[in-house]
Design a protein around this motif. Structure first.
Motif, short mmCIF file in Angstrom:
data_model
loop_
_atom_site.label_atom_id
_atom_site.label_comp_id
_atom_site.label_asym_id
_atom_site.label_seq_id
_atom_site.Cartn_x
_atom_site.Cartn_y
_atom_site.Cartn_z
N LEU A 133 0.83 -1.20 0.00
CA LEU A 133 0.00 0.00 0.00
C LEU A 133 0.87 1.25 0.00
O LEU A 133 1.85 1.33 0.74
N GLY A 134 0.52 2.20 -0.82
CA GLY A 134 1.22 3.49 -0.82
C GLY A 134 2.65 3.44 -1.31
O GLY A 134 3.41 4.36 -1.07
N SER A 135 3.03 2.37 -2.03
CA SER A 135 4.45 2.25 -2.41
C SER A 135 4.73 2.74 -3.84
O SER A 135 5.86 2.64 -4.30
N LEU A 136 3.74 3.27 -4.53
CA LEU A 136 3.97 3.69 -5.92
C LEU A 136 4.27 5.18 -5.99
O LEU A 136 3.82 5.96 -5.16
N PRO A 137 5.03 5.59 -7.00
CA PRO A 137 5.40 7.01 -7.14
C PRO A 137 4.20 7.90 -7.52
O PRO A 137 3.17 7.39 -7.97
N ALA A 138 4.38 9.21 -7.33
CA ALA A 138 3.35 10.18 -7.73
C ALA A 138 3.27 10.21 -9.25
O ALA A 138 4.19 9.79 -9.96
N LEU A 139 2.15 10.74 -9.77
CA LEU A 139 1.97 10.85 -11.22
C LEU A 139 2.73 12.05 -11.76
O LEU A 139 2.94 13.03 -11.04
N PRO A 140 3.10 12.03 -13.04
CA PRO A 140 3.61 13.25 -13.69
C PRO A 140 2.59 14.38 -13.50
O PRO A 140 1.38 14.13 -13.56
N GLU A 141 3.09 15.59 -13.28
CA GLU A 141 2.19 16.67 -12.85
C GLU A 141 1.17 17.11 -13.88
O GLU A 141 0.15 17.69 -13.52
N ASP A 142 1.45 16.85 -15.16
CA ASP A 142 0.49 17.32 -16.17
C ASP A 142 -0.72 16.39 -16.32
O ASP A 142 -1.69 16.75 -16.99
N LEU A 143 -0.69 15.19 -15.74
CA LEU A 143 -1.84 14.28 -15.88
C LEU A 143 -2.98 14.73 -14.96
O LEU A 143 -2.75 15.35 -13.93
N ILE A 144 -4.20 14.38 -15.36
CA ILE A 144 -5.37 14.74 -14.54
C ILE A 144 -5.63 13.60 -13.55
O ILE A 144 -5.96 12.49 -13.98
N PRO A 145 -5.48 13.86 -12.25
CA PRO A 145 -5.70 12.78 -11.28
C PRO A 145 -7.18 12.38 -11.25
O PRO A 145 -8.06 13.24 -11.20
N VAL A 146 -7.44 11.08 -11.30
CA VAL A 146 -8.82 10.61 -11.35
C VAL A 146 -9.57 10.96 -10.06
O VAL A 146 -10.80 11.05 -10.05
N TRP A 147 -8.83 11.16 -8.97
CA TRP A 147 -9.47 11.43 -7.67
C TRP A 147 -9.83 12.90 -7.48
O TRP A 147 -10.47 13.26 -6.51
N ARG A 148 -9.46 13.77 -8.45
CA ARG A 148 -9.61 15.21 -8.23
C ARG A 148 -11.06 15.61 -7.91
O ARG A 148 -11.30 16.41 -7.03
N ASP A 149 -12.01 15.00 -8.62
CA ASP A 149 -13.42 15.37 -8.39
C ASP A 149 -14.15 14.36 -7.51
O ASP A 149 -15.36 14.39 -7.43
N LEU A 150 -13.39 13.48 -6.87
CA LEU A 150 -14.05 12.36 -6.19
C LEU A 150 -14.12 12.47 -4.67
O LEU A 150 -14.74 11.63 -4.04
N HIS A 151 -13.43 13.39 -4.07
CA HIS A 151 -13.47 13.41 -2.60
C HIS A 151 -13.57 14.82 -2.04
O HIS A 151 -13.47 15.77 -2.78
#
Ligand code: AMP
Ligand code: MN
Ligand code: MN
Ligand code: MN
Length: 276
Positions: free
Chosen positions: A258-276
């Motif tokens: 859990l939580g072991s993966l790197p952050a996304l490149p900054e220009d991508l749209i995070p899928v969670w942005r409108d979800l919480h």
């Protein structure tokens, strides 16, 4: 912010309870978690309560088994309402199909000299209808037929191996329909794991998008660093939102934690942005 939007509890084929998954994520510094058990939403209420008690962000999730050509494809639904009747009824049907498939796997394994595999697998499943290949794999490891679950898949359970049986899963349209009806966003899980040609991968992505799919797992526990770069580019090309997804199942079982993966490149749209 540390995000992990794909993991399993013992409601499906993980080994920890939903609460223990949440507690482990919190200990490992995760700020926003989605629990995404296969074809079942029964763990979400207790997981959500535990996350609230710890002050950790939580998104309702599910990983639905669907079919595309001869491949089984996994769709993660995020931000779903687990009580929506279309979703609940649909998942119930998928689980009934799992039990029927497991009976055929049992017969296939018996034919190569491994009797009693369904009975053994069921000892590792919290409910009979959620039985899956990983439960069979754990039983075969226990019986010392193979040293670890990965090797069971390689020799017995992967497509083309003696314990593999084909199965009619629901279509992408159907699974995405349930996710959207229940207010969720459909994300294509671990797109780098499907054994399809580059041409078919593009067909799959287009089909998924045409059916209402909005996101893909870019940083997935099933992806190499090169695949994470590749799928970041694909997300840009298609306009997909991007997810971070360990696909954690159990400590010490060859899955990313859990939580072991790197952050996304900054220009991508995070899928969670409108979800919480
Ligand atoms: P099922 O949904 O019953 O077909 O089982 C698929 C599950 O088996 C996946 O969600 C993984 O948990 C697990 N799995 C598939 N391939 C492998 C593998 N090569 N090694 C370990 N686990 C695997
Ligand atoms: Mn699994
Ligand atoms: Mn999956
Ligand atoms: Mn998964």
């Amino acid at each position: 912010m540390k995000v992990d939007l794909h993991c399993h509890s013992n409601i499906s084929d993980g080994l920890l309870t939903p609460e223990a998954v949440v507690a482990r994520a919190h200990e490992r510094g995760v700020d926003l978690l989605a629990l995404t058990d296969h074809d079942d939403v029964a763990g979400l209420a207790t997981a959500r309560a535990k996350a609230a008690a710890l002050g950790m962000g939580f998104i309702n999730g599910v990983e639905i088994s669907a079919g595309w050509k001869d491949e089984s494809i996994h769709l993660v639904g995020l931000g779903i309402n687990p009580e929506h009747p279309d979703l609940a009824a649909g998942l119930h049907g998928v689980r009934e199909g799992r039990l029927a498939r497991a009976k055929r796997m049992d017969e296939a394994l018996a034919r190569v000299g491994i009797p009693g595999a369904l009975e053994g697998a069921l000892r590792f499943a919290s409910q009979a209808t959620m039985v899956g290949r990983l439960h069979f794999a754990r039983y075969l490891v226990e019986q010392r037929i193979a040293p670890d679950v990965k090797s069971v898949f390689d020799h017995y359970l992967a497509q083309g191996k003696p314990g593999y049986v084909s199965h009619e899963w629901v279509s992408l349209e159907t699974a995405i329909g349930w996710i959207k009806a229940s207010g969720g966003v459909a994300v294509l899980a671990h797109p780098g794991r499907y054994r399809v040609s580059r041409k078919d991968l593009k067909r799959l992505l287009t089909h998924f998008q045409d059916a209402g799919g909005e996101g893909i797992e870019v940083n997935s526990g099933a992806h190499t660093p090169e695949q994470m770069k590749d799928f970041a580019n694909i997300a840009r090309q298609y306009g997909f939102k991007a997810s971070i997804a360990s696909d954690f199942h159990a400590p010490g079982e060859s899955y990313r934690d859990l939580g072991s993966l790197p952050a996304l490149p900054e220009d991508l749209i995070p899928v969670w942005r409108d979800l919480h």
